[in-house]
Design a protein around this motif. Structure first.
Motif, PDB file in Angstrom:
ATOM      1  N   SER A   1       0.910  -1.437   0.095  1.00  0.00           N
ATOM      2  CA  SER A   1      -0.011  -0.131   0.080  1.00  0.00           C
ATOM      3  C   SER A   1       0.930   1.175  -0.045  1.00  0.00           C
ATOM      4  N   THR A   2       1.311   1.679  -1.152  1.00  0.00           N
ATOM      5  CA  THR A   2       2.305   3.002  -1.363  1.00  0.00           C
ATOM      6  C   THR A   2       1.680   3.571  -2.525  1.00  0.00           C
ATOM      7  N   ASP A   3       2.241   4.824  -2.815  1.00  0.00           N
ATOM      8  CA  ASP A   3       1.822   5.794  -3.963  1.00  0.00           C
ATOM      9  C   ASP A   3       2.198   4.973  -5.111  1.00  0.00           C
ATOM     10  N   ARG A   4       3.018   4.062  -5.240  1.00  0.00           N
ATOM     11  CA  ARG A   4       3.544   3.325  -6.621  1.00  0.00           C
ATOM     12  C   ARG A   4       2.330   2.350  -6.744  1.00  0.00           C
ATOM     13  N   ALA A   5       1.485   1.934  -6.071  1.00  0.00           N
ATOM     14  CA  ALA A   5       0.578   0.857  -6.288  1.00  0.00           C
ATOM     15  C   ALA A   5      -0.355   1.124  -7.634  1.00  0.00           C
ATOM     16  N   PRO A   6      -0.794   2.288  -7.575  1.00  0.00           N
ATOM     17  CA  PRO A   6      -1.778   2.446  -8.710  1.00  0.00           C
ATOM     18  C   PRO A   6      -1.107   2.274 -10.323  1.00  0.00           C
ATOM     19  N   GLY A   7       0.142   2.525 -10.194  1.00  0.00           N
ATOM     20  CA  GLY A   7       0.815   2.517 -11.708  1.00  0.00           C
ATOM     21  C   GLY A   7       1.181   1.072 -11.841  1.00  0.00           C
ATOM     22  N   PHE A   8       1.713   0.504 -10.829  1.00  0.00           N
ATOM     23  CA  PHE A   8       1.849  -1.203 -10.970  1.00  0.00           C
ATOM     24  C   PHE A   8       0.549  -2.023 -11.529  1.00  0.00           C
ATOM     25  N   ALA A   9      -0.560  -1.402 -10.606  1.00  0.00           N
ATOM     26  CA  ALA A   9      -2.055  -2.006 -10.919  1.00  0.00           C
ATOM     27  C   ALA A   9      -2.425  -1.711 -12.609  1.00  0.00           C
TER      28      ALA A   9
END
Length: 134
Positions: free
Chosen positions: A11-19
Motif C-alpha cells: 500500500s504505497t503511492d506506486r501501487a496505482p501505476g503497478f496495477a
C-alpha cells in the motif's frame, strides 16, 4: 477452471501505476486492444485502497467473454466503504468513484469475512476493441 490473474501490492503511492500495468498486460494477453477504461478504473480503485484502506492491496482481473466485459476486483483490509461523492467545483479530489460509476456497466462492494472489502467494477469491452481472444 483457469487461474484468475492476481497481483498483490504494498500500500504505497506506486501501487496505482503497478496495477495499471498489470491490467493492461492482462487485457493485451486476451486480445483486448483498448484498455483505457480498465486502466482508469483500476487506478481509481487502487488509489482509494492506498489512501483509505489498510494493509496490502490485491488486484484481480476476470474476463467475462459472454458479457463482453472484464471484471476488476480490488481488495484491501480497510473497514471503510467507498462511496460516490459529489465534489464541488473547487474540490481538488473526490471525483474518482463518480467517474468509475459512469464508465462501468456495474460496480459494488463486498465485505470480506475476516476484515476489509472487495470493490469490483465490470467494464464493457466492445467488439471493435477486441482483436481476438486466446
Amino acid at each position: 477452471m483457469p487461474e484468475i490473474p492476481t497481483l498483490v501490492l504494498e500500500s504505497t503511492d506506486r501501487a496505482p501505476g503497478f496495477a495499471r500495468a498489470f491490467v493492461s498486460a492482462r487485457l493485451r494477453e486476451w486480445g483486448i486492444s483498448d484498455d483505457y477504461t480498465a486502466r482508469l478504473v483500476v487506478t481509481e480503485l487502487v488509489a482509494n485502497a492506498w489512501m483509505h484502506g489498510d494493509g496490502p492491496i490485491v488486484v484481480r482481473v476476470i474476463q467475462d467473454e459472454q458479457a463482453g466485459a472484464v471484471v476488476i476486483e480490488v481488495w484491501d483490509g480497510g473497514e471503510g466503504r467507498p462511496f460516490v461523492r459529489h465534489a464541488d467545483c473547487d474540490d481538488t479530489n473526490g471525483r474518482g468513484l463518480l467517474l468509475v460509476s459512469r464508465l462501468a456497466i456495474a460496480w459494488g462492494i463486498r465485505p470480506l469475512l475476516e476484515r476489509g472489502k472487495i470493490t469490483w467494477v465490470k467494464c464493457a469491452v466492445s467488439a471493435t476493441e477486441r482483436s481476438g481472444t486466446s
